[in-house]
Design a protein around this motif. Structure first.
Motif, mmCIF file in Angstrom:
data_model
loop_
_atom_site.group_PDB
_atom_site.id
_atom_site.type_symbol
_atom_site.label_atom_id
_atom_site.label_comp_id
_atom_site.label_asym_id
_atom_site.label_seq_id
_atom_site.Cartn_x
_atom_site.Cartn_y
_atom_site.Cartn_z
ATOM 1 N N ARG A 277 -46.863 -0.248 1.832
ATOM 2 C CA ARG A 277 -48.468 0.079 1.607
ATOM 3 C C ARG A 277 -49.107 -1.317 1.766
ATOM 4 O O ARG A 277 -48.773 -2.563 1.486
ATOM 5 N N ARG B 47 -46.491 0.659 11.844
ATOM 6 C CA ARG B 47 -45.880 1.703 12.279
ATOM 7 C C ARG B 47 -45.873 2.254 13.657
ATOM 8 O O ARG B 47 -47.146 2.151 14.267
ATOM 9 N N ARG C 138 -42.838 6.591 5.998
ATOM 10 C CA ARG C 138 -42.148 6.288 4.934
ATOM 11 C C ARG C 138 -41.504 5.167 4.744
ATOM 12 O O ARG C 138 -41.617 4.337 3.716
ATOM 13 N N ALA C 139 -41.126 4.384 5.774
ATOM 14 C CA ALA C 139 -40.615 3.043 5.925
ATOM 15 C C ALA C 139 -41.833 1.997 5.995
ATOM 16 O O ALA C 139 -41.296 0.666 5.871
ATOM 17 N N SER D 292 -41.215 4.701 10.763
ATOM 18 C CA SER D 292 -41.634 5.784 10.147
ATOM 19 C C SER D 292 -42.709 5.723 9.027
ATOM 20 O O SER D 292 -42.882 4.544 8.801
ATOM 21 N N ASP E 124 -49.636 4.976 3.973
ATOM 22 C CA ASP E 124 -49.965 4.880 2.477
ATOM 23 C C ASP E 124 -50.856 3.448 2.359
ATOM 24 O O ASP E 124 -50.596 2.493 2.960
ATOM 25 N N HIS F 273 -42.036 -0.770 12.014
ATOM 26 C CA HIS F 273 -41.397 0.321 11.277
ATOM 27 C C HIS F 273 -41.417 1.594 11.783
ATOM 28 O O HIS F 273 -42.495 2.029 12.581
ATOM 29 N N ARG G 198 -51.164 9.446 7.805
ATOM 30 C CA ARG G 198 -49.953 9.450 7.006
ATOM 31 C C ARG G 198 -49.452 8.146 6.437
ATOM 32 O O ARG G 198 -48.266 7.868 5.737
#
Length: 176
Positions: A38, A6, A34-35, A32, A88, A30, A86
């Protein structure tokens, strides 16, 4: 093992190890949370230490990580605590290791992204991958040399509590 970052982009691009690793197709960046997929999140604020048990799918009492994917956050140390939570996946802290990079040389726990991935890979039994990753940096071999004994001992541990016990020995020695 897949390596994902990230990438916050708030540090010096010339010194950014994540960007260099991406140029050599060693990691995927990445932009974000979200992108970012996991995986086992390398988080210096995590309550559980990374251990070889994470490579086998997690410890019985913990949330099962994906043993095929490591995720790191590349940002300034001021941003790390807020951003890391933040991401995952199960969060794991690296145990006591000493930085070899020119910015934080000799400082415990102040690893850059490349050092964090290399330390994690060694603990998870993937030493050759760690060596290949660090081969892109002039100081890379120094990281493995400085941390040779602790990395070997952590890799021999059965679980997180054993890693923490070994780490305690190094912390006690540093305090003396």
């Amino acid at each position: 093992m897949e390596l994902h970052v990230r990438y916050e982009g708030d540090d010096d691009p010339e010194k950014c190890t994540a960007r260099r690793l991406a140029r050599f197709d060693e990691v995927t960046l990445h932009d974000s949370a979200r992108a970012t997929p996991r995986g086992v999140v390398l988080d210096p604020h995590a309550e559980q230490a990374l251990s070889p048990a994470d490579a086998a799918g997690g410890e019985p009492a913990g949330e099962a990580p994906d043993p095929g994917r490591l995720v790191a956050l590349d940002c300034s140390w001021e941003t790390a605590e807020r951003e890391a939570f933040r991401l995952d996946g199960p969060h794991r802290a690296l145990p006591f290791l000493v930085a070899a990079n020119p910015v934080n040389y000799g400082t415990p726990f102040q690893l850059n992204t490349a050092e964090a991935f290399a330390g994690a890979l060694c603990i998870l039994g993937r030493r050759e991958r760690a060596e290949a990753l660090l081969s892109h940096f002039s100081w890379g071999h120094t990281f493995l040399e400085l941390n040779e004994e602790p990395l070997r001992r952590y890799a021999d541990c059965a679980d997180s509590s054993a890693v923490v016990a070994v780490q305690g020995e190094y912390l006690a020695a540093v305090e003396e």
